[in-house]
Design a protein around this motif. Sequence first.
Motif, PDB file in Angstrom:
ATOM      1  N   ARG A 188      -2.129  -7.929  -0.070  1.00 45.22           N
ATOM      2  CA  ARG A 188      -3.444  -8.038   0.556  1.00 45.22           C
ATOM      3  C   ARG A 188      -4.357  -6.908   0.107  1.00 45.22           C
TER       4      ARG A 188
ATOM      5  N   GLY B 233       7.700 -13.909   4.808  1.00 45.88           N
ATOM      6  CA  GLY B 233       6.835 -13.988   3.639  1.00 45.88           C
ATOM      7  C   GLY B 233       6.463 -12.611   3.126  1.00 45.88           C
TER       8      GLY B 233
ATOM      9  N   LEU C  38       1.521  -4.407   0.199  1.00 46.21           N
ATOM     10  CA  LEU C  38       2.453  -5.524   0.354  1.00 46.21           C
ATOM     11  C   LEU C  38       2.819  -5.633   1.821  1.00 46.21           C
ATOM     12  N   CYS C  39       2.690  -6.835   2.381  1.00 46.86           N
ATOM     13  CA  CYS C  39       2.958  -7.038   3.801  1.00 46.86           C
ATOM     14  C   CYS C  39       4.123  -8.005   3.990  1.00 46.86           C
ATOM     15  N   THR C  40       5.066  -7.610   4.839  1.00 44.94           N
ATOM     16  CA  THR C  40       6.040  -8.553   5.370  1.00 44.94           C
ATOM     17  C   THR C  40       5.434  -9.123   6.657  1.00 44.94           C
ATOM     18  N   ASP C  41       6.232  -9.771   7.486  1.00 42.54           N
ATOM     19  CA  ASP C  41       5.681 -10.319   8.722  1.00 42.54           C
ATOM     20  C   ASP C  41       5.274  -9.242   9.715  1.00 42.54           C
TER      21      ASP C  41
ATOM     22  N   ARG D  56      -6.250 -16.184   9.827  1.00 44.08           N
ATOM     23  CA  ARG D  56      -6.117 -16.135   8.362  1.00 44.08           C
ATOM     24  C   ARG D  56      -7.335 -15.485   7.711  1.00 44.08           C
TER      25      ARG D  56
ATOM     26  N   THR E  34       3.711  -3.006   6.654  1.00 41.92           N
ATOM     27  CA  THR E  34       2.786  -2.887   5.528  1.00 41.92           C
ATOM     28  C   THR E  34       3.226  -1.736   4.633  1.00 41.92           C
TER      29      THR E  34
ATOM     30  N   SER F 279      -0.081  -6.533   8.336  1.00 39.17           N
ATOM     31  CA  SER F 279       0.775  -7.704   8.482  1.00 39.17           C
ATOM     32  C   SER F 279       0.304  -8.544   9.669  1.00 39.17           C
TER      33      SER F 279
ATOM     34  N   THR G  80       3.378 -10.835   1.125  1.00 45.46           N
ATOM     35  CA  THR G  80       1.988 -11.099   0.757  1.00 45.46           C
ATOM     36  C   THR G  80       1.319  -9.817   0.310  1.00 45.46           C
TER      37      THR G  80
ATOM     38  N   ASP H   4      -7.132 -11.993   5.327  1.00 45.20           N
ATOM     39  CA  ASP H   4      -7.634 -11.925   3.955  1.00 45.20           C
ATOM     40  C   ASP H   4      -8.337 -10.603   3.673  1.00 45.20           C
TER      41      ASP H   4
END
Length: 476
Positions: A124, A120, A133-136, A224, A139, A233, A122, A228
């Motif tokens: 953050r 994914g 932007l974060c991958t699994d 989670r 960052t 990541s 994401t 947030d």
Amino acid sequence: MNRFITKTKPQHTNKRDVAQKRPAPVGDENTPTASSDIIQESPNKKAEETSLMAKLHTAIRHGDAQFTFDTLSKNRPFDNAMNKTMTKMEFSPSYSAPGSEFMLLSVDESVVNAFKEGQGLTIRGETTDEAVLCTDDSTFPMKIIESATTVLLLHNSLEAPDSPTLPNFQVEMIDGKCYATGELCPVVDVLNVGRLKDMLREQELRWDWKGREEEEKLKGYRLRDLLDSVQMSVEEVKTALIDLPVVKFPNGKYRYLSHKFRGEMLGLIVEMIDEDSNNDVKLESISFDGLRKHLPENVPDQVIEWFLKSRCEKIPDKNEYRLPEENLIRDLTVVILYGTGKMPLNQFSELLGKILPFGVEVKETVFEGIADISDASFGKVITYLGPEDLPDTVKERMLHLFEYRKLWSMEQLRPYFKDVYKSKVSFDKYVVQNCEYSLSETGEMLYCGEIILKELKANVQDGKKDKNLIVTEISA
């Protein structure tokens, strides 16, 4: 008789009046003049052009492909290969919806490969943060550039269609728009442990939590919830949690163990180990059942499991663990020095010797990464430098250590940054680029923080003082 004759200045005549006074040319009344030709042709040409554009717009709007093609091909009479399929772009009904706003982002190959693997992507950050932007497992800081123009987006790719016999329209829908573009900065090598610790410490588990059991059940953060707010990541957060005294409970919430909680529990465990009549808990053999049998109810099962997995070593082929003497000494050092900060070494050694089980020897090298021994006018002093309680940013932590001691070797510095840097190579690179060095008498390379100090002083003078940085520390 006057010797000078003055002449009057001729009066300026209006060219328009002169033109009006000129006689009309003699000839046939129907013979047009040049001026009349210009006056008569301009409106006709304008009207003709307006009429043609209006017809073209009407043809496009009503799907008259033949008229549109004939009109557009007039400027290309020799282009026999002109494709008879024309693309007509229309705004989709969802164009005005908030979900149609996008941002174009330039990414590197590693992000593309991660996306192809199913990871994914994401974005953050809080409203006051710079977005990342974060991958699994990585960052990337983002650099966003606002644009004064609007880019229209067509999600269906435009391909060259086969040219049919008759002209026709191919309709493409404009269903998105873009007001900004972004690009990714190099991947971050540092874990953002500061915000993570701040959140978890707000709802830490205390030793006397049992009296507020219902209230305590509501405390804690799920993964989670942490993601947030923490700009890391998923794998980076999990890595950071391993190095912290954090326990995951059955409801999925993480709780930070307070210093007092860990100190009280460790004191009880040392008493069990030191008690000859207690065979359930020994340095060479500790089990969950043995600890559960002797620890009070306010020590949850999950905390006992955390202690065994993080502070002990598993015995192969047995459901038992052994407690390394080094880990026990380091944990007791944190308990003793956390409140005082520093202590004369002889006083500390005497107190530690009274607490440790009989036969455990203490070597000064065991304190690397949590405390440091230095010389003072009255003797040696041991100072608490646990990474858990040091400044969270790399620059501020480095400054703190260099203010405590001016010269450090690379091997001495590394243990104090294990919780921040993901790799040894990244940390070594940072030290080499940001610290000056000198050689000792034995040829060992020792680093000092002159470059960092100068940079921070310059930032303060320019009004760019780092957040939470104390100016008096710099001036010192």
